[in-house]
Enzyme design. Structure first.
Site, PDB file in Angstrom:
ATOM      1  N   ASN A 243       0.860  -1.195   0.000  1.00 40.28           N
ATOM      2  CA  ASN A 243       0.000   0.000   0.000  1.00 40.28           C
ATOM      3  C   ASN A 243       0.891   1.239   0.000  1.00 40.28           C
ATOM      4  O   ASN A 243       2.109   1.124   0.043  1.00 40.28           O
ATOM      5  CB  ASN A 243      -0.968  -0.032   1.192  1.00 40.28           C
ATOM      6  N   LYS A 376     -11.690  -2.786  18.136  1.00 37.74           N
ATOM      7  CA  LYS A 376     -10.288  -3.181  18.346  1.00 37.74           C
ATOM      8  C   LYS A 376      -9.906  -3.215  19.816  1.00 37.74           C
ATOM      9  O   LYS A 376      -8.848  -3.725  20.171  1.00 37.74           O
ATOM     10  CB  LYS A 376      -9.364  -2.217  17.615  1.00 37.74           C
TER      11      LYS A 376
HETATM   12  O1  C5P Z   1      -8.780  -2.096  10.495  1.00 43.01           O
HETATM   13  P1  C5P Z   1      -7.897  -0.993  10.064  1.00 43.01           P
HETATM   14  O2  C5P Z   1      -6.800  -1.433   9.167  1.00 43.01           O
HETATM   15  O3  C5P Z   1      -8.577   0.222   9.567  1.00 43.01           O
HETATM   16  O4  C5P Z   1      -7.233  -0.527  11.455  1.00 43.01           O
HETATM   17  C1  C5P Z   1      -6.196   0.318  11.503  1.00 43.01           C
HETATM   18  C2  C5P Z   1      -5.447   0.162  12.808  1.00 43.01           C
HETATM   19  O5  C5P Z   1      -5.283  -1.209  13.125  1.00 43.01           O
HETATM   20  C3  C5P Z   1      -4.055   0.718  12.717  1.00 43.01           C
HETATM   21  O6  C5P Z   1      -3.675   1.145  14.003  1.00 43.01           O
HETATM   22  C4  C5P Z   1      -3.245  -0.489  12.262  1.00 43.01           C
HETATM   23  O7  C5P Z   1      -1.885  -0.345  12.605  1.00 43.01           O
HETATM   24  C5  C5P Z   1      -3.930  -1.595  13.029  1.00 43.01           C
HETATM   25  N1  C5P Z   1      -3.898  -2.893  12.348  1.00 43.01           N
HETATM   26  C6  C5P Z   1      -3.157  -3.912  12.884  1.00 43.01           C
HETATM   27  N2  C5P Z   1      -3.133  -5.138  12.284  1.00 43.01           N
HETATM   28  C7  C5P Z   1      -3.862  -5.364  11.179  1.00 43.01           C
HETATM   29  C8  C5P Z   1      -4.624  -4.331  10.608  1.00 43.01           C
HETATM   30  C9  C5P Z   1      -4.608  -3.093  11.215  1.00 43.01           C
HETATM   31  O8  C5P Z   1      -2.476  -3.694  13.900  1.00 43.01           O
HETATM   32  N3  C5P Z   1      -3.820  -6.558  10.621  1.00 43.01           N
END
Ligand code: C5P
Length: 429
Positions: A243, A376
């Site tokens: 990304n 989360k």
């Molecule tokens: O679910 P999303 O990707 O939008 O969430 C973003 C947050 O979750 C960020 O803090 C990212 O670092 C964390 N994240 C994570 N592990 C993942 C996906 C996102 O720690 N597999």
């Protein structure tokens, strides 16, 4: 760095400037040697007013270099070679004068010539009077050096040899040794050469000092864990899912936390940014590696998960490059969901006291961020509006969403977002 290189004894080039703290360089040499590294000293003319070449030679068990104009030194080892053979160049004490010359690229003695000629990472341990440290000229110089990729440690605060009190004291030699180790462990100690790394706006601490002198090192004794950058999820030996994350925001936060005195572990995905001063960096490629590195770094007082972790990885990684089919049918790409590192930390038995997630949103920012906060299990969500050029860019517009409410910050350079966020963390932990 190859495994063989890792095992070679590390070599430090120690440049000793002219300040009362020069006597502490002797203690640093002793510690460097005790840690199994070799050290070669360069003493400036004013440094020699405080410590003698004889002392340094005896402690380092190496010749001490003091002048550009030594025919013997030039024939045996030219000054360019002297500047290049080291694994790390350490300037200790880095006086206001020496730092200013480094900024300007002045090369009027052996020390400054080496600093201009070196292709090795430079770590500066400043020591000066508190007024000199606070002077706008020194502030500007420190900021510029950091933009140039020099690691500048924060000085200690306390009584000064001149009778005043405040920041400006040389950090204690064991602290400098730890910083040296962090740099050597942090893999690449060759100077960043990409022009984009030294462009204004890309440094972790762009602009002003992160903290007012009276709030010096408020995070001392705290461990802050930061993730940053993208992850790369391999499909075959040459292709991967990625990304646009640049890592700038996470690196800036790590730098600002270190500037505030914290011990900082930065778990970084593949990005080409210099490691901020005082930060222990662990480079990873995939989400699985990032998760392992994060767990290995626990316990932490706060964790700030800034990384744009790939949601999915290819469920198998082909050993050979996947070939295009003659029938035009695309190769199948089956995906598996990656573990959520942030959510995993929230339910971990060593959950950091303050757990902060980031959320990249393009619409209904606050609503989505609040839902993510609950899902989360973290304490704050920093939501950024990525509908424009935020991803990979130098500025950010953030909403700080907590159970207490939402703060909206205007569009700010990423280093300023980092500074404010760390100030908010200081109030919390
Ligand atoms: O679910 P999303 O990707 O939008 O969430 C973003 C947050 O979750 C960020 O803090 C990212 O670092 C964390 N994240 C994570 N592990 C993942 C996906 C996102 O720690 N597999």
């Amino acid at each position: 760095m190859s495994p063989a290189d890792k095992n070679k004894p590390k070599h430090i080039l120690l440049i000793i400037g002219g300040g009362i703290a020069a006597y502490k360089a002797s203690e640093l040499i002793r510690l460097i040697k005790k840690a199994g590294m070799t050290v070669r000293c360069v003493l400036t003319e004013s440094g020699a007013q405080f410590v003698t070449p004889m002392t340094l030679a005896a402690l380092s068990e190496n010749e001490v270099h003091t002048t550009l104009w030594s025919l013997k030194d030039e024939t045996e080892m030219g000054h360019i070679q002297l500047s290049r053979e080291a694994d790390l160049v350490v300037v200790c004490p880095a006086t206001a004068n020496l730092l200013a010359k480094m900024v300007a690229g002045i090369a009027d003695d052996l020390a400054t010539t080496l600093l201009l000629a070196t292709d090795t990472q430079v770590l500066a341990a400043p020591a000066m009077n508190v007024r000199m440290w606070d002077h706008p000229a020194t502030r500007r110089n420190i900021d510029q050096l950091r933009r140039d990729g020099v690691s500048v440690m924060s000085p200690d605060q306390g009584d000064m040899a001149c009778g005043e009190y405040g920041p400006g004291r040389l950090p204690e030699p064991p602290e400098i040794l730890e910083e040296i180790r962090n740099h050597l462990d942090g893999a690449n100690t060759k100077k960043p050469i990409s022009a984009s790394m030294s462009k204004p706006g890309t440094s972790p601490l762009d602009g002003q000092p992160a903290f007012a002198p009276d709030q010096h090192r408020p995070l001392h004794g705290k461990h802050i864990l930061v993730t940053a950058g993208p992850t790369h999820e391999p499909i075959d030996p040459v292709r991967y899912i990625a990304n646009r994350s640049s890592g700038r925001q996470g690196f800036a936060i790590a730098g600002a936390a270190a500037e505030a005195g914290a011990k900082v572990t930065l778990v970084a995905g593949p990005v080409s940014l210099p490691t901020p001063a005082g930060v222990m960096r662990i480079d990873v490629e995939t989400a699985l590696e990032m998760g392992t590195a994060v767990h290995d770094a626990l316990p932490a007082d706060a964790a700030i998960m800034v990384a744009a972790v790939a949601d999915w990885r290819a469920d198998t990684r082909a050993d050979q490059k996947i070939k295009k089919q003659d029938d035009g049918v695309p190769a199948p790409l089956n995906l598996t969901e990656n573990p959520d590192i942030l959510a995993g930390l929230a339910s971990h038995e060593q959950r950091p006291g303050l757990l902060i997630g980031f959320a990249a949103e393009t619409q209904k920012i606050e609503e989505h961020a609040r839902a993510k906060l609950a899902k989360k299990g973290c304490d704050w969500i920093i939501a950024n509006d990525v509908s424009g050029d935020v991803m990979g860019g130098t500025e950010n517009t953030v909403h700080i969403v907590t159970t207490d409410g939402t703060e909206i910050w205007e569009r700010l350079p990423k280093p300023e977002v980092a500074r404010r966020l760390v100030a908010k963390i200081i109030e919390e932990i």
